[in-house]
Motif scaffolding. Structure first.
Motif, mmCIF file in Angstrom:
data_model
loop_
_atom_site.group_PDB
_atom_site.id
_atom_site.type_symbol
_atom_site.label_atom_id
_atom_site.label_comp_id
_atom_site.label_asym_id
_atom_site.label_seq_id
_atom_site.Cartn_x
_atom_site.Cartn_y
_atom_site.Cartn_z
ATOM 1 N N GLU A 186 1.228 -1.005 -0.012
ATOM 2 C CA GLU A 186 0.595 0.098 -0.288
ATOM 3 C C GLU A 186 0.605 1.029 0.218
ATOM 4 O OE1 GLU A 186 -3.357 -2.186 2.864
ATOM 5 O OE2 GLU A 186 -2.387 -1.093 3.643
ATOM 6 N N THR A 187 2.394 0.837 0.833
ATOM 7 C CA THR A 187 3.015 2.564 1.128
ATOM 8 C C THR A 187 3.888 2.043 0.113
ATOM 9 O OG1 THR A 187 4.405 0.965 2.687
ATOM 10 C CG2 THR A 187 2.089 2.553 2.838
ATOM 11 N N GLN A 188 4.667 1.374 -0.650
ATOM 12 C CA GLN A 188 5.689 0.726 -1.675
ATOM 13 C C GLN A 188 7.121 1.284 -0.627
ATOM 14 O OE1 GLN A 188 3.570 3.538 -5.190
ATOM 15 N NE2 GLN A 188 3.423 2.122 -5.935
ATOM 16 N N PRO A 226 9.572 -3.289 -1.387
ATOM 17 C CA PRO A 226 7.587 -2.024 -1.938
ATOM 18 C C PRO A 226 7.313 -2.853 -2.446
ATOM 19 C CG PRO A 226 10.389 -1.307 -2.133
ATOM 20 C CD PRO A 226 10.385 -1.994 -1.858
ATOM 21 N N TRP A 227 7.445 -4.159 -2.522
ATOM 22 C CA TRP A 227 6.441 -4.913 -4.422
ATOM 23 C C TRP A 227 5.931 -5.899 -3.302
ATOM 24 C CZ3 TRP A 227 4.127 -2.888 -7.827
ATOM 25 C CH2 TRP A 227 3.857 -4.706 -9.187
ATOM 26 N N ASP A 275 17.141 -1.198 -1.563
ATOM 27 C CA ASP A 275 17.448 -1.286 -2.641
ATOM 28 C C ASP A 275 17.019 0.365 -3.031
ATOM 29 O OD1 ASP A 275 17.800 -0.438 -6.084
ATOM 30 O OD2 ASP A 275 17.537 -2.731 -6.044
ATOM 31 N N PHE A 276 17.650 1.794 -3.266
ATOM 32 C CA PHE A 276 16.758 2.213 -3.412
ATOM 33 C C PHE A 276 16.387 2.719 -4.855
ATOM 34 C CE2 PHE A 276 18.729 3.620 0.513
ATOM 35 C CZ PHE A 276 17.525 4.303 1.338
ATOM 36 N N SER A 277 17.183 1.972 -5.849
ATOM 37 C CA SER A 277 16.433 1.744 -7.047
ATOM 38 C C SER A 277 15.138 0.871 -7.333
ATOM 39 C CB SER A 277 17.824 1.776 -8.211
ATOM 40 O OG SER A 277 17.790 0.396 -7.853
ATOM 41 N N LEU A 278 15.084 0.246 -5.740
ATOM 42 C CA LEU A 278 13.736 -0.435 -6.275
ATOM 43 C C LEU A 278 12.294 0.306 -5.895
ATOM 44 C CD1 LEU A 278 11.695 -3.399 -7.023
ATOM 45 C CD2 LEU A 278 12.648 -3.875 -4.793
ATOM 46 N N THR A 292 7.615 4.501 -9.182
ATOM 47 C CA THR A 292 7.230 5.037 -10.624
ATOM 48 C C THR A 292 6.552 4.302 -11.510
ATOM 49 O OG1 THR A 292 9.186 6.123 -11.039
ATOM 50 C CG2 THR A 292 8.510 5.666 -13.202
ATOM 51 N N ARG A 293 6.612 3.063 -11.633
ATOM 52 C CA ARG A 293 5.715 1.948 -12.597
ATOM 53 C C ARG A 293 4.099 2.028 -11.889
ATOM 54 N NH1 ARG A 293 8.741 -1.778 -15.825
ATOM 55 N NH2 ARG A 293 11.306 -0.649 -15.926
ATOM 56 N N MET A 294 4.163 2.148 -10.841
ATOM 57 C CA MET A 294 2.737 2.005 -10.031
ATOM 58 C C MET A 294 2.855 3.577 -9.430
ATOM 59 S SD MET A 294 0.242 0.029 -9.753
ATOM 60 C CE MET A 294 0.468 -1.496 -9.907
#
Length: 316
Positions: free
Chosen positions: A237-239, A266-267, A288-291, A297-299
């Motif tokens: 819910e919060t990613q 976050p997924w 992993d901050f890129s994750l 970004t995608r959601m």
């Protein structure tokens, strides 16, 4: 993420098989701290008892193992320093944050050069009949960076279990707290808070949290039914990453905690956990901050989210 289990000093340490290369992105907050390329975190699982010295020794051992694993922050569960066996015991040992108990943990952080997330400390309350259930964040120099007093108190008749009334000896906090750290912007919560998603929504969208901390001492009955489901839900819910350090096993002849220390991405994927819910040990993972950036970004739920005043009530 594949993991290997390594026995260390009679505990279990869960670590990645290979170091993960992490690209660190700027935090959404303009006040965020500088990040390094690799940010590792540890979540501790333990069985606290009504012995301050014994619990401190366990925490010290786990801190050393977290440092050896390369963690920049270690998260401890609720009641890490003390778990009362009889009514009134926690009130008797409650003290101010500048007292000897917390100062011992400040020294431990400084001597070990690691941040500590200490969830569920018995802070002296507003009167002799109440304490605060306080989540304390200490930096690597031994300074207290932030404190959060548990908002939602556990007043519950657990089906098939015991009756708990935390409000009989605890005073609820009122403030939502987020803080910057080497592993990102942290949202501080404690245990029963997990059942109230509005708190986590505010930590993400108003306070820009990237990592949510949920130190807990879940009962066996509620843990079996809801622990992992609730944690993964808050992450989705919060990613955000969710780090859930848990009490485990029998603390005394009346109290048993569920265990199952988890780190969730976050997924909503569990990226590290202790395989034995009753053991003392560490779950370790890389943030992993890129994750985080990719998932958001995608959601893009932050762009689609409607303010509360958007909704209209149809009932009269």
């Amino acid at each position: 993420m594949a993991v290997a289990l390594l026995p260390i000093q009679n505990t279990t340490l869960v670590v990645p098989r290979r170091p993960i290369s992490i690209r660190i992105l700027a935090c959404e907050s303009s006040t965020s701290m500088a990040k390094t390329n690799t940010v590792r975190v540890a979540a501790a699982q333990m069985t606290s008892i009504n012995d301050l010295s014994a619990n401190f020794n366990t925490c010290t051992r786990l801190v050393k193992e977290a440092v050896a694993a390369g963690a920049k922050l270690i998260c401890f569960p609720e009641n890490f320093s003390y778990m009362g066996a009889r009514e009134g015991e926690s009130l008797k040992i409650a003290e101010n944050l500048d007292g000897p108990i917390m100062q011992g943990y400040c020294s431990l952080a400084r001597e070990s050069n690691i941040w500590l997330s200490l969830g569920g400390f018995q802070e002296k309350g507003p009167d002799d009949s109440h304490l605060y259930n306080t989540h304390v964040l200490i930096d690597e120099t031994g300074n207290i960076r932030s404190t959060y007093r548990k908002i939602h108190l556990f007043d519950v008749d657990v089906p098939g279990g015991m009756v708990y009334k935390e409000s009989s000896f605890s005073k609820a906090g009122k403030d939502i707290v987020a803080a910057d750290s080497p592993i990102g912007r942290l949202g501080l919560t404690v245990c029963y808070d997990l059942r109230f998603p509005d708190l986590y929504q505010q930590l993400r969208f108003q306070h820009k949290a990237q990592v949510l901390l949920v130190p807990s001492a879940f009962t066996k009955v509620t843990g079996e039914a809801h622990w992992e489901i609730l944690l993964r839900s808050r992450a989705i819910e919060t990613q955000c990453y969710v780090i859930a350090a848990a009490q485990a096993g029998w603390h005394n002849d009346k109290r048993e905690s569920y265990g199952d220390t988890l780190i969730i991405d976050p997924w909503g994927k569990v990226v590290s956990r202790l395989p034995d819910r009753s053991s003392t040990g560490l779950a370790v993972a890389d943030i992993d901050f890129s994750l985080i950036d990719s998932v958001r970004t995608r959601m893009p739920i932050s762009e689609h989210r409607k303010p509360f005043d958007f909704w209209k009530c149809a009932s009269q």
